[in-house]
Design an enzyme around this catalytic site. Structure first.
Site, short mmCIF file in Angstrom:
data_model
loop_
_atom_site.label_atom_id
_atom_site.label_comp_id
_atom_site.label_asym_id
_atom_site.label_seq_id
_atom_site.Cartn_x
_atom_site.Cartn_y
_atom_site.Cartn_z
N GLU A 151 -28.39 30.12 -7.24
CA GLU A 151 -27.01 29.35 -6.80
C GLU A 151 -26.58 28.12 -7.42
O GLU A 151 -26.01 27.15 -7.01
CB GLU A 151 -26.87 29.43 -5.50
CG GLU A 151 -26.89 30.61 -4.65
CD GLU A 151 -26.72 30.70 -2.96
OE1 GLU A 151 -26.41 29.46 -2.29
OE2 GLU A 151 -26.67 31.82 -2.35
N GLU B 152 -28.15 38.51 -2.58
CA GLU B 152 -27.89 38.12 -1.24
C GLU B 152 -26.64 38.81 -0.74
O GLU B 152 -25.66 39.20 -1.26
CB GLU B 152 -27.91 36.63 -1.15
CG GLU B 152 -29.09 35.87 -1.31
CD GLU B 152 -29.00 34.48 -1.35
OE1 GLU B 152 -28.13 34.09 -0.43
OE2 GLU B 152 -29.79 33.78 -1.87
#
Length: 799
Positions: free
Chosen positions: A436, A509
Site C-alpha cells: 500500500e 486484501e
C-alpha cells in the site's frame, strides 16, 4: 557386509555360473553405491552447526560495559531464544517499553575444531537492530528485523567465548519503520528482541554458501533441475574441487550430477544440471510431494562440506484468465497472516509457528496465505511446503517509502528474502513492492529486476490501493496486479472491482474491517465484545468477497484480510486490531464459520452455525430471522427441544460462486419462554453424516481447557498453546463469558500468559502457552480454576 555365493553352482554349467557371478557383482555394486551415497551425507569434522539458543543472559537496558569480556553478568536474567525484551500481556501493549537498546550475553565453549575451519555466527532475526560483540571485538551493526544475517568470526573465537549483542529496539530508519510519526505509522507493532534462532556454522575454508534448485520444463517428461550454487572461498584453491549433486526421495537416489570447479577467492557461482526426471511426482496442494537435494563439495575425493535442502517440482503461473498450478486453473482462496502473538510478540518457537499453517490449511481450508507484511519465519514456510499451502512472500513495509539509505535496505531485503526462500515450493509470488505504498517507479523497477535476476521462475507483485490504482498504467511495473479492495456496493454488501486489463489480477486484501468510511466505531469492529449482529456479518462478508471475485476468471482469487487479530495502534482497541476471523489467541470467531465449511465432504464433513445459541441481554430473542449455517452437507434438519423445526437446503441466491453456500433459518423467538436444546443434523445423499448439539441453558455451562499438543520437547524453548473458555454443556463456546481464571502448574514447565486471566476482556475465552524447562522430562499438569466453573486440568508430556 557378507555376501553368500551359492556353492551349488559347481558342475552345473557355464551359464548358471555366469548368472551367479553377475548376481554377486550386482550385490557388491549396490553395497558400494550405498556406502558412497551414505558417505556423502555424513557431516565432516569441518562442517556442522552449534545451536546458541539456550543459556542466554538478559541484562535489560544496554550499558557500554556489557561489551567488556570481563564484565560481571552474574545478576542477569537467564533466558532462552526466541525472546522478547518486554513483558507483555495480550493487549494494552506499551510501545515505549521497548524503545530502548537492550543487552544480551551468551557464554559458550567452542569444541576443538580443525585449524582450517571457519566459524560463522548466524542470526535468523533480531528486532530491529543488532550490534554483536565477540570476546570484546565489536562487529558491524545490522538493521532489519525479519531476515537472517551473519559474520565470519573465525579469527575472534577461542575455547571459551563471550558473545554480547546490543539489540536496538528503537524506531529506526529501516523498513517498515522510518517515518517521523513513529510506531503509529505502521499497522503492526514490532516488540524488540532476538526473536529467531542463533547458531554457529563450522565450515571449511571453501564452503557451499547457498543453493537454488531451479526446476525447468516441469510439465514435460523432459523436466530437469538446474542446481545453482554459490561457493564462499577465503582464498583461491590451486586444484579443482568437485561438486556433486544428488536428488533423493526418502533415501532413494533419483538423479545425480557432478562438476569440476575452479575456485577463486570470494564468491564463486557454478551450477549442475540434473535431467532424466520423467518419473517425478509434482508438488500440489492436495499432494505436497517433497524431495531432498544434497550438494557436496569434495577435495581430492574427500567430502569437505555438504548442504541439504528440500524442494518440490511444480508449475505456478498467473495468466490473464487466472492462476494455474501444474497446468490446472486454481481459484485462490486465502487469508493474510501476521506473525504477532500475545505475550511475546514475534518470539514463539517453531511448533507454535507451524500451528498457524495447520490452522490455515486444515481448519480454514485456505490454499494460499499472504505473509503480511514481511518475510516470516522459515518454520512457517516449511509447514506450508509440507501441507500444500501456497505462499505470497513479501518484503518488509507498510505504506511508507523512506530516504536513500532506507531504499538501499529495502533492496537488500528483497535479495535476502529471495535467497532464503526460493527453494520453498509453496512460495509462488514475490511481493517486491511495499504494501500500500505510493508508486516509486525507479525503486520498484530495481526490486523487480533484482527478483528476476535471483529467481526468474516466480512473478512479482505488490498491493495497490484505490489511490495508486488511478495512475497504474503509467507508474506500475510488476507482473501481477494485486489490489486491496475495501469498497462497498450500493446495497451495503462487499464490493469487488473489475480486474484491470492486460495483466494477471488478484486481490491481496479484502473485507478487513470492511467499509471504513461507514463504520461508527471501527476500533473494536469484529472483536468478541461487539454486538452479535456485527459478529455474524463477518463470515457473510468474506463469503461475498470470494463469491464476487470468482464471478470472472480474470480474477485469480482473494487473499482476504485477515486470519488473526494482531497488535496495532491504528484503528485498534487497547492496542489490538480485530479484523481477524480468529482472535489473537487463534480461537475462531463466528467469522471463521464460512472458511471452516469450505472443504470437500469426502475429506471432512462440516457443520458450522454462524450464530451463538443464546438468549442473553445482547440477543434476547435468539439468533434472528435469517440465521446462517455454513456446511458442506446437501441438506440440514434442525430440531428444537426434540421436535423437528426446519428442513433446509443451501441457498446460493446471493453467493452463486461459493462452493458450499450457507443455509438460512428463522431463529427469532418472542415471548418469555425460550427454547433450550438445538440439534443440527447434516445429510448427504439422504444419509445422516454429522450431528451437533447446543444448549441455551446457562445453568449447565461448562469450562474448556485444551492443549494443541500433548507432548513437547524439554529444551526450555518448545511450547504449546492451551485454550480455555466458557462453553455450553456440549462444549461450544458461549458469547460474552466473564470471571477470572487462575492457573497453577506442576512439573517441568512454565506459563507464558496472564495469570489470572479476565475472561470478560475477550468475550469468554483465551489462551496461554506452556513452555518446557531446560533439560527436562516428565509430565506438566496445568490447572485452571474458574470461580464459576470449578477446576479443569490438562497434562502435557515433556520428552
Amino acid at each position: 557386509m557378507r555376501i553368500n555365493f551359492r556353492k551349488s553352482y559347481i558342475g552345473k554349467g557355464l551359464l548358471h555360473q555366469l548368472c551367479n557371478c553377475i548376481y554377486g557383482l550386482f550385490v557388491i555394486s549396490l553395497y558400494l553405491f550405498s556406502v558412497n551415497s551414505y558417505a556423502d551425507n555424513i557431516p565432516t569434522k569441518k562442517s556442522y552447526t552449534i545451536s546458541l539458543n539456550q543459556d542466554w543472559l538478559f541484562g535489560g537496558e544496554f550499558q557500554t560495559e556489557y561489551f567488556d569480556s570481563n564484565f560481571n553478568d552474574s545478576n542477569f536474567e537467564k533466558i532462552t531464544i526466541p525472546h522478547c525484551v518486554s513483558k507483555l500481556s495480550w493487549q494494552n501493549w506499551d510501545v515505549d517499553s521497548w524503545q530502548k537498546v537492550y543487552g544480551y550475553r551468551k557464554h559458550f565453549s567452542l569444541p576443538q575444531i580443525e585449524n582450517d575451519s571457519r566459524v560463522i555466527l548466524h542470526f535468523d532475526g533480531v528486532m530491529v537492530g543488532a550490534t554483536p560483540c565477540i570476546n570484546g571485538h565489536k562487529l558491524k551493526t545490522h538493521l532489519g528485523g525479519y531476515l537472517p544475517f551473519e559474520y565470519d568470526i573465525t579469527s575472534l573465537v577461542k575455547e571459551e567465548n563471550i558473545l554480547t549483542v546490543a539489540v536496538d529496539s528503537r524506531w529506526s530508519n529501516v523498513p517498515p519503520q522510518g517515518a517521523s510519526m513513529g510506531p503509529k505509522r505502521i499497522d503492526y507493532l514490532e516488540p524488540g528482541g532476538i526473536h529467531r534462532s542463533v547458531y554457529l556454522k563450522i565450515v571449511p575454508q571453501t564452503y557451499i554458501k547457498n543453493i537454488f534448485c531451479k526446476t525447468e520444463e516441469v510439465l514435460k517428461p523432459s523436466r530437469k533441475m538446474n542446481v545453482l550454487c554459490t561457493l564462499d572461498a577465503v582464498k583461491s584453491v590451486k586444484n579443482q574441487l568437485t561438486l556433486k549433486v544428488r536428488l533423493e526421495d526418502k533415501g532413494c537416489v533419483i538423479s545425480e550430477g557432478i562438476k569440476e570447479v575452479d575456485v577463486k577467492k570470494g564468491n564463486v557461482e557454478t551450477s549442475v544440471t540434473l535431467s532424466d526426471l520423467s518419473n517425478i511426482i509434482l508438488w500440489d496442494i492436495d499432494n505436497p510431494k517433497l524431495y531432498d537435494v544434497f550438494v557436496t563439495l569434495h577435495d581430492n575425493g574427500k567430502a569437505v562440506h555438504s548442504s541439504k535442502t528440500r524442494i518440490g517440482f511444480r508449475s505456478a503461473e498467473f495468466k490473464l484468465d487466472g492462476f494455474y498450478l501444474n497446468g490446472k486453473r486454481l481459484q485462490l482462496f486465502g487469508l493474510n497472516r501476521h506473525e504477532l502473538y500475545p505475550y511475546v510478540g514475534y518470539a514463539m518457537p517453531d511448533r507454535v509457528m507451524r500451528r498457524d499453517a495447520e490452522i490455515l490449511k486444515n481448519d480454514y481450508n485456505c490454499n494460499i496465505v499472504r505473509c503480511s507484511h514481511y518475510p516470516q519465519t522459515e518454520a512457517f514456510l516449511d509447514a506450508c511446503d509440507e501441507l500444500g499451502l501456497l505462499v505470497w512472500d513479501e518484503v518488509p513495509g507498510w505504506g511508507y517509502i523512506g530516504d536513500k539509505e532506507w531504499k538501499k535496505l529495502l533492496v537488500r531485503d528483497v535479495e535476502g528474502m529471495i535467497i532464503r526462500d526460493r527453494n520453498h515450493p509453496s512460495v509462488i509470488i514475490w511481493g517486491t513492492r511495499v504494501n500500500e505504498s505510493k508508486s516509486d517507479i525507479e525503486l520498484y523497477k530495481e526490486t523487480r529486476a533484482l527478483a528476476g535476476k535471483l529467481d526468474d521462475t516466480r512473478p512479482t507483485s505488490g498491493s495497490m490501493t484505490s489511490g495508486t490504482r488511478k495512475t497504474w498504467e503509467k507508474d506500475w511495473s510488476q507482473d501481477v496486479f494485486a489490489y486491496d479492495d475495501y469498497h462497498a456496493d450500493p446495497d451495503g454488501s462487499v464490493g469487488i472491482h473489475e480486474p484491470t486489463p492486460g495483466y494477471p489480477y488478484m486481490l491481496a486484501e479484502a473485507v478487513g474491517q470492511f467499509n471504513y468510511a461507514a463504520l461508527k466505531d471501527f476500533n473494536c469492529y469484529y472483536s468478541r465484545q461487539v454486538d452479535l449482529e456485527t459478529l455474524e456479518s463477518q463470515a457473510l462478508r468474506h463469503a461475498e468477497a470470494h463469491s464476487k471475485s470468482a464471478a470472472t476468471k480474470r480474477n485469480s482469487g482473494v487473499v482476504a484480510w485477515c486470519a488473526f487479530d494482531y497488535g496495532s495502534l491504528i484503528n485498534a482497541f487497547k492496542t489490538v486490531k480485530t479484523p481477524g476471523i480468529a482472535d489473537v489467541f487463534r480461537i475462531p470467531k463466528l467469522g471463521a464459520s464460512f472458511y471452516l465449511s469450505q472443504c470437500d465432504p469426502k475429506k471432512k464433513v462440516t457443520l458450522e452455525p454462524n450464530f451463538y445459541w443464546s438468549f442473553s441481554e445482547k440477543s434476547p430473542n435468539g439468533p434472528g430471522k435469517k440465521a446462517a449455517i455454513f456446511s458442506n452437507c446437501e441438506q440440514l434438519r434442525l430440531y428444537i427441544d426434540g421436535g423437528l423445526y426446519a428442513t433446509l437446503n443451501p441457498d446460493n441466491s446471493k453467493l452463486p460462486n461459493v462452493k458450499y453456500p450457507p443455509f438460512y433459518v428463522d431463529l427469532e423467538f418472542d415471548g418469555d419462554v425460550k427454547p433450550v436444546e438445538l440439534r443440527l443434523e447434516g445429510y448427504i445423499k439422504g444419509m445422516k453424516v454429522i450431528e451437533k448439539h447446543y444448549s441455551s441453558d446457562v445453568k449447565w455451562n461448562d469450562f474448556l481447557l485444551q492443549a494443541d499438543s500433548d507432548e513437547i520437547v524439554g529444551d526450555s524453548i518448545d511450547a504449546t498453546r492451551v485454550v480455555f473458555g466458557v462453553t455450553d454443556k456440549y462444549g461450544s463456546l458461549r458469547p460474552y463469558g466473564d470471571g477470572l481464571v487462575e492457573f497453577c502448574i506442576d512439573g517441568p514447565g512454565e506459563i507464558i500468559g496472564d495469570n489470572p486471566f479476565d475472561l470478560s476482556e475477550n468475550g469468554g475465552c483465551g489462551a496461554v502457552w506452556i513452555r518446557s524447562k531446560q533439560n527436562s522430562s516428565g509430565i506438566i499438569t496445568l490447572r485452571a480454576k474458574s470461580l464459576c466453573h470449578g477446576v479443569k486440568a490438562v497434562k502435557i508430556n515433556v520428552k
